[in-house]
Motif scaffolding. Structure first.
Motif, PDB file in Angstrom:
ATOM      1  N   VAL A  34       8.716 -68.021  36.616  1.00 55.55           N
ATOM      2  CA  VAL A  34       8.358 -68.743  37.822  1.00 55.55           C
ATOM      3  C   VAL A  34       7.295 -68.319  38.627  1.00 55.55           C
ATOM      4  O   VAL A  34       6.225 -68.482  39.059  1.00 55.55           O
ATOM      5  N   GLU A  35       7.627 -66.823  38.804  1.00 50.14           N
ATOM      6  CA  GLU A  35       6.622 -65.856  39.708  1.00 50.14           C
ATOM      7  C   GLU A  35       5.106 -65.725  38.665  1.00 50.14           C
ATOM      8  O   GLU A  35       4.042 -65.621  39.431  1.00 50.14           O
ATOM      9  N   ARG A  36       5.237 -65.572  37.360  1.00 46.07           N
ATOM     10  CA  ARG A  36       4.175 -65.577  36.773  1.00 46.07           C
ATOM     11  C   ARG A  36       3.147 -66.853  37.008  1.00 46.07           C
ATOM     12  O   ARG A  36       2.165 -66.793  37.026  1.00 46.07           O
ATOM     13  N   ARG A  37       3.735 -68.287  36.920  1.00 42.55           N
ATOM     14  CA  ARG A  37       2.976 -69.278  36.913  1.00 42.55           C
ATOM     15  C   ARG A  37       2.620 -69.491  38.407  1.00 42.55           C
ATOM     16  O   ARG A  37       1.582 -69.852  38.444  1.00 42.55           O
ATOM     17  N   ARG A  38       3.319 -69.012  39.286  1.00 47.27           N
ATOM     18  CA  ARG A  38       2.991 -69.489  40.738  1.00 47.27           C
ATOM     19  C   ARG A  38       1.835 -68.284  41.005  1.00 47.27           C
ATOM     20  O   ARG A  38       0.744 -68.676  41.706  1.00 47.27           O
ATOM     21  N   GLU A  39       1.860 -67.116  40.479  1.00 40.57           N
ATOM     22  CA  GLU A  39       0.617 -66.101  40.741  1.00 40.57           C
ATOM     23  C   GLU A  39      -0.447 -66.821  39.988  1.00 40.57           C
ATOM     24  O   GLU A  39      -1.838 -66.708  40.475  1.00 40.57           O
ATOM     25  N   TYR A  40      -0.413 -67.313  38.826  1.00 43.46           N
ATOM     26  CA  TYR A  40      -1.614 -67.870  37.991  1.00 43.46           C
ATOM     27  C   TYR A  40      -2.099 -69.121  38.478  1.00 43.46           C
ATOM     28  O   TYR A  40      -3.296 -69.292  38.953  1.00 43.46           O
ATOM     29  N   TYR A  41      -1.216 -70.094  39.095  1.00 45.58           N
ATOM     30  CA  TYR A  41      -1.798 -70.974  39.903  1.00 45.58           C
ATOM     31  C   TYR A  41      -2.428 -70.884  40.961  1.00 45.58           C
ATOM     32  O   TYR A  41      -3.490 -71.554  41.593  1.00 45.58           O
ATOM     33  N   ALA A  42      -1.791 -69.831  42.047  1.00 45.97           N
ATOM     34  CA  ALA A  42      -2.705 -69.315  42.949  1.00 45.97           C
ATOM     35  C   ALA A  42      -4.061 -69.028  42.881  1.00 45.97           C
ATOM     36  O   ALA A  42      -4.894 -69.228  43.558  1.00 45.97           O
ATOM     37  N   THR A  43      -4.140 -68.043  41.527  1.00 43.59           N
ATOM     38  CA  THR A  43      -5.536 -67.506  41.273  1.00 43.59           C
ATOM     39  C   THR A  43      -6.450 -68.671  41.076  1.00 43.59           C
ATOM     40  O   THR A  43      -7.629 -68.543  41.145  1.00 43.59           O
ATOM     41  N   GLU A  44      -5.960 -69.847  40.396  1.00 46.12           N
ATOM     42  CA  GLU A  44      -6.877 -70.929  39.857  1.00 46.12           C
ATOM     43  C   GLU A  44      -6.999 -71.949  41.229  1.00 46.12           C
ATOM     44  O   GLU A  44      -7.690 -72.855  41.076  1.00 46.12           O
ATOM     45  N   GLY A  45      -6.396 -71.620  42.228  1.00 47.09           N
ATOM     46  CA  GLY A  45      -6.306 -72.665  43.334  1.00 47.09           C
ATOM     47  C   GLY A  45      -5.731 -74.056  43.051  1.00 47.09           C
ATOM     48  O   GLY A  45      -6.153 -74.953  43.719  1.00 47.09           O
ATOM     49  N   LEU A  46      -4.653 -73.832  42.369  1.00 45.79           N
ATOM     50  CA  LEU A  46      -3.736 -75.150  42.092  1.00 45.79           C
ATOM     51  C   LEU A  46      -2.727 -75.117  43.043  1.00 45.79           C
ATOM     52  O   LEU A  46      -2.096 -74.174  43.300  1.00 45.79           O
ATOM     53  N   LYS A  47      -2.383 -76.158  43.540  1.00 43.66           N
ATOM     54  CA  LYS A  47      -1.154 -76.505  44.189  1.00 43.66           C
ATOM     55  C   LYS A  47      -0.114 -77.213  43.374  1.00 43.66           C
ATOM     56  O   LYS A  47      -0.135 -78.492  43.432  1.00 43.66           O
ATOM     57  N   ILE A  48       0.669 -76.382  42.744  1.00 48.60           N
ATOM     58  CA  ILE A  48       1.700 -76.988  41.907  1.00 48.60           C
ATOM     59  C   ILE A  48       3.184 -76.639  42.263  1.00 48.60           C
ATOM     60  O   ILE A  48       3.517 -75.406  42.199  1.00 48.60           O
ATOM     61  N   ASP A  49       3.995 -77.628  42.253  1.00 49.69           N
ATOM     62  CA  ASP A  49       5.275 -77.348  42.325  1.00 49.69           C
ATOM     63  C   ASP A  49       5.991 -76.804  41.140  1.00 49.69           C
ATOM     64  O   ASP A  49       6.471 -77.634  40.161  1.00 49.69           O
ATOM     65  N   VAL A  50       5.965 -75.298  41.124  1.00 48.45           N
ATOM     66  CA  VAL A  50       6.705 -74.758  39.838  1.00 48.45           C
ATOM     67  C   VAL A  50       7.912 -75.167  39.274  1.00 48.45           C
ATOM     68  O   VAL A  50       8.268 -75.347  38.327  1.00 48.45           O
ATOM     69  N   ILE A  51       8.961 -75.111  40.506  1.00 42.54           N
ATOM     70  CA  ILE A  51      10.045 -75.684  40.123  1.00 42.54           C
ATOM     71  C   ILE A  51      10.188 -77.038  39.566  1.00 42.54           C
ATOM     72  O   ILE A  51      10.947 -77.567  38.572  1.00 42.54           O
ATOM     73  N   SER A  52       9.588 -78.129  40.258  1.00 41.66           N
ATOM     74  CA  SER A  52       9.545 -79.306  39.840  1.00 41.66           C
ATOM     75  C   SER A  52       8.849 -79.324  38.162  1.00 41.66           C
ATOM     76  O   SER A  52       9.460 -80.351  37.335  1.00 41.66           O
ATOM     77  N   GLU A  53       7.895 -78.651  37.966  1.00 43.93           N
ATOM     78  CA  GLU A  53       7.239 -78.524  36.738  1.00 43.93           C
ATOM     79  C   GLU A  53       8.407 -78.094  35.647  1.00 43.93           C
ATOM     80  O   GLU A  53       8.352 -78.684  34.544  1.00 43.93           O
TER      81      GLU A  53
END
Length: 995
Positions: free
Chosen positions: A961-980
């Motif tokens: 979860v932390e890895r994906r959040r960091e990646y999405y933040a870098t890419e400027g994406l607003k994605i609910d990782v838990i829902s994903e």
């Protein structure tokens, strides 16, 4: 042994195999005329002792002490012919799953009784543990033969038996000969048995002297486990006489059809089949026996062999036969070797001479025979199984040969070899006899295995080398059920506590959900609450509650709440309130209250409850406080505009069968903490307490001021209770937000919150039957039933992070005193208590002393090792075991486990292994619980835990979860990782292989 003597032995064995082809011819047992002793065809007596192992870990000195003790006990009986001792050990990885499943099935039955479907984790639990375990048993069989009687005694014994037979009786040739025994031998045999029992007991060995039915069940399970139910019992003398329709037995004057069938035919439910000269088939197994021709030239301890067997996961059964009067039995061979005194025979003669010298110096020389076998699932038609078995037999022979340079050979009659490896059924061994000093022979026996105190249990544990050793919470083997857990951070303390809590909830034999109350700092106990909340039927989900306390009005809790209908606190509740109010009225810089504070607390409590009772000034009912109560009263035909008191509302609702709503209404009928404090200004109190404090303040003013200051500091105390735990049975109260660290104010707040939490989750545990008399007549039947259930049902109070309150000087006296009282009286309350912390020094000596079970999962530092060794009087080997404990790994968490039981103190290095599904069920990180609970709602418990364990077997998704959040933040994406994650896992689950 010379080739000549070996040839003679082989010839005799082969002749035996040629003539002894019926099951009956292999079995020595004739009947079981006594509860725990058999009689054989040659009139020998035999008794079986199941030796379950040592309570404590043993070092070299301890082992030598045990050997010396056994030698001193056994030697007098084996000095001359007349007694034999057989030691049989069986270890079977193939049967481990079946053995472990008995414990799991008992737990599963409890789950069914409680209406919770937990098969998804129970199946995995048993499977995971069985991957590392072997089914293991050790039996001592003690024989006493007629030769133990002198000539005159034997004559008298046979005359008595013949007289008994001459009196007539049932003629039944093909049955047990239950009247053929020499009564004069029983005292000598019982003396032999008693001596061995006493020695085992003195050396802290757990044992059970089996009755004849238990012994035969054990033997039959070794032979044909698939054909032997757990509750199978043989038909023996003294039981109901059976009737059999047997077409093959037609003798008119014989009543075998009506009498006890032969033991051999009961022990072997299916006839053996000799596959070839090496292998015999019995039921669904094929067996490969071997004989030890020449024992170890340099005797080695049994563990040296056992370690090799454990590593290979090989099933094995080994029999050691020790025979009395060893040298006298070699007289013929010594004579023959003297006639042909050359080569190996010369060595034989020298060996005999050496043994005689040792015997003359006080050693007891015994005959020593060893037979061993392995087996495989399969039949004579399964070519692959036979090939595997022969390869396994060769591996076994190689292992035994490397064990002190022993020499093995095959047995001409494999059935004779199988029987020779079984306890009790034959007093002869197919293997050649060697001579050995008893002490050296004992050195090679399996005497140091860890004890299996409980045959079944809901906490599945194992020794590190694979012996299944379950633990049964609430067992009568312990006089109390107080467990302490110690582990540094990261060593699995919370998982261990959750596993213990689950074992408590699912202990075998429960018909109702027991009471589990947990006080935690953090959400680590939330997983087990969620598991049960989702598993319970819809109408019982309210029985499992996780409550994270916050310092807000919505979480208000009134410690003055009484049991339903109760106008006054019970004695235990009153004592709690006195301590609680006295704590609130104690300054932060003091540990003890001022003189008079305790007395004022008692007075304001009694005045407050009396004032708000029906007889004085009960609190008036007010509308719009609880809309649901307003609506319910209207529906029940009550004019709510008419004046009435809250107590009248409570009584009316209870009388209408609305107990839940009555309990809600009662929260507004009882006094609150601020209201009790106000009574400190009443005339009766101020007149009783007129002195001033050292600061010059009148004590009653001082008391009222400090209480009100505390209420302002802890606003959850100012209102009636705003949440409901009254019906809950599985409760976790999380104090993380209200139990701060640092400074006197933080310590006081933490202490107050712990006291509230303890009262909230466990006050109902301590209601006594005599308390019923204090309730109004309307409620007596209700409380009699409630108290009866509470007294009968197991209850558990578990604290994690105990250092947060035990080291807290603000409340240490109150809480430690309360715990000590609860611990000392826990048995009468049927109360289990669990206390877990990061170091053993977090616990006062008195609590450690009273603990019945201790789990040490790590030590933290060398200094802590010495502290643990000192507190528990660990021996050197236990100390080394403690030092070997590391962080939990794939195979489980290691821990030093100490149980105080009736037989003494069990202390062994153990491993707790749970599966990925259970780890996920216990997981408590925010990310893990969000994903898990989301999946619970969408695909249920079984689906959620199955897919989580399959894709994230480590038991956590946090790093990803932390890895994906960091990646999405870098890419400027607003994605609910838990829902994903939830959607991804549901998509995986929808595939056929996860359904």
């Amino acid at each position: 042994m010379s080739a000549f003597f070996q040839g003679v032995d082989n010839f005799l064995h082969s002749m035996g195999g040629y003539f002894n082809k019926t099951v009956e011819s292999y079995v020595s047992l004739e009947a079981a005329p006594f509860e725990k002793s058999f009689v054989s065809k040659d009139m020998s007596y035999s008794t079986v002792i199941a030796v379950k192992g040592l309570l404590r870990m043993t070092g070299d000195e301890d082992f030598l002490r045990i050997i010396e003790s056994l030698n001193n006990s056994i030697a007098p009986y084996l000095k001359s012919p007349g007694h034999r001792l057989q030691i049989v050990m069986r270890t079977d990885p193939l049967s481990a799953k079946s053995s472990i499943s008995k414990s799991v099935d008992a737990v599963r039955k409890t789950a069914e009784n409680l209406e919770v479907d937990l098969d998804v984790i129970l199946d995995e639990y048993g499977e995971r543990v069985s991957q590392y375990c072997s089914d293991e048993e050790v039996y001592f069989t003690l024989w006493t033969m007629p030769v133990v009687l002198n000539k005159s005694e034997r004559k008298d014994a046979f005359d008595d038996m013949n007289a008994r037979l001459d009196k007539g009786g049932v003629k039944a040739a093909d049955s047990q000969k239950d009247r053929r025994f020499l009564e004069g031998m029983i005292n000598k045999h019982e003396s032999f048995v008693s001596s061995i029992e006493a020695t085992l007991r003195d050396n802290e060995m757990v044992y059970e002297t089996l009755d004849c039915k238990q012994a035969l069940r054990a033997v039959r399970k070794h032979i044909d486990p698939e054909f032997t139910d757990h509750y199978w019992e043989p038909i023996l003398t003294g039981g109901d006489v059976p009737f059999f329709e047997r077409e093959d037995y037609q003798a008119e004057d014989d009543f075998s059809n009506f009498y006890y069938p032969r033991i051999a035919n009961q022990v072997f439910p299916r006839d053996p089949y000799e596959v070839d000269s090496k292998i015999v088939e019995i039921g669904n197994r094929i067996f490969y026996p071997l004989q030890v021709l020449i024992p170890s030239r340099s005797p080695m301890i049994f563990n040296a062999l056992f370690r090799k067997l454990t590593a290979s996961r090989m099933p094995m059964q080994i029999s050691f036969m020790l025979e009395g009067g060893g040298i006298s039995g070699h007289g013929l061979k010594q004579f023959l070797s003297g006639l042909a005194n050359f080569g190996k025979n010369r060595l034989y003669t020298k060996a005999i001479k050496l043994m005689r010298e040792k015997e003359n110096n006080g050693a007891s020389i015994v005959g020593y025979r060893t037979t061993i076998m392995t087996w495989e699932e399969g039949s004579r038609h399964d070519v692959e199984a036979i090939r595997r078995l022969k390869r396994r037999g060769s591996e076994l022979a190689s292992m035994v040969q490397s064990w002190g340079n022993a020499d093995l050979g095959e047995i001409g009659d494999p059935m004779l070899g199988v029987v020779g490896c079984l306890p009790v059924i034959s007093n002869k061994s197919p293997s050649p006899s060697a001579l050995a000093p008893l002490e050296e022979a004992l050195f090679t026996l399996p005497l140091t295995r860890p004890a299996k105190v409980w045959s079944e249990g809901s906490y599945l544990m194992r020794s590190r080398d694979g012996k299944f050793i379950p633990y049964m919470p609430g067992s009568s083997k312990q006089t109390a059920w107080i467990d302490i857990g110690v582990a540094p951070m990261g060593y699995g303390k919370s998982v261990s506590l959750n596993t213990t809590n689950l074992a408590f909830l699912l202990q075998p034999g429960l018909a109702r959900l027991p009471y589990l109350s947990m006080v935690d700092v953090g959400p680590s106990s939330s997983g087990i609450v969620s598991l049960f909340k989702k598993s319970l039927p819809a109408d019982q989900k309210h029985l499992a509650v996780y409550h994270r306390m916050r310092m807000v009005d919505e979480h208000a809790v009134n410690p003055c709440d009484t049991p339903l209908g109760g106008r006054y606190p019970t004695p235990n509740h009153k004592n709690f309130l006195i301590n609680f109010l006295s704590l609130l009225a104690t300054p932060l810089n003091k540990e003890d209250p001022e003189d008079g504070v305790t007395g004022i607390s008692e007075m304001v409590i009694m005045q407050g409850y009396r004032e708000f009772s029906d007889e004085r000034n009960p609190k008036p009912y007010k509308q719009n406080i609880i809309k649901d109560i307003d609506d319910l009263l209207k529906d029940l035909g009550v004019d709510i505009d008419e004046p009435m008191s809250w107590w009248e509302v409570v009584d009316f609702l209870f009388d209408q069968g609305r107990t839940y709503e009555a309990s809600i209404a009662q929260r507004y009928a009882v006094p609150t903490v601020p209201e009790l404090a106000n009574f400190a200004k009443s005339s009766s109190v101020t007149q009783s307490y007129t002195h001033t404090t050292p600061g010059g303040e009148v004590i009653t003013d001082y008391y009222w001021r400090l209480i009100m200051e505390s209420v302002r500091m802890y606003p959850i105390l100012r209102l009636p209770t705003q949440f409901d735990l009254s019906e809950a049975k599985i409760i976790s109260v999380d104090l993380d937000e209200v139990a701060p660290k640092g400074g006197a104010a933080a310590d006081r707040q933490t202490g107050v919150m712990y006291m509230i939490a303890r009262h909230l989750v466990a006050a109902k545990f301590f209601v006594m039957p005599q308390d019923v008399a204090s309730f109004p007549e309307l409620y007596i039947a209700h409380h009699k039933r409630r108290i009866k259930e509470l007294r009968e049902d197991p209850k558990r109070l578990a604290y994690d992070e105990c250092h947060r309150f035990i080291r807290n000087s603000a409340i240490a006296k109150q809480i430690v005193g309360d715990l000590e009282t609860a611990i000392r009286e826990s048995r009468k309350w049927n109360l289990h208590i669990g206390l877990y912390s990061q170091a053993i020094t977090d616990f006062p000596d008195i609590i450690v002393e009273l603990a019945s079970t201790v789990y040490i999962m790590g030590y933290g530092s060398e200094k802590m090792i010495e502290e643990i060794v000192s507190r528990f009087s660990l021996n050197s080997i236990e100390k080394e075991a403690l030092k070997s404990i590391g962080k939990p790994g794939k195979s489980g968490a290691n821990m030093l486990v100490r149980h105080r039981i009736g037989d003494g103190v069990f202390c062994q290095l153990m491993t707790s292994t749970i599966g990925a599904k259970m780890i996920w069920a216990f997981s408590s990180t925010t990310e893990d619980t969000s994903v898990r609970n989301g999946l619970y709602d969408r695909i249920g418990i079984e689906g959620a835990l199955t897919v989580l364990a399959a894709f994230y077997p480590g038991g956590s998704i946090k790093e990803e979860v932390e890895r994906r959040r960091e990646y999405y933040a870098t890419e400027g994406l607003k994605i609910d990782v838990i829902s994903e994650f939830i959607e991804e896992l549901i998509a995986h689950y929808s595939k056929e292989r996860f359904k």
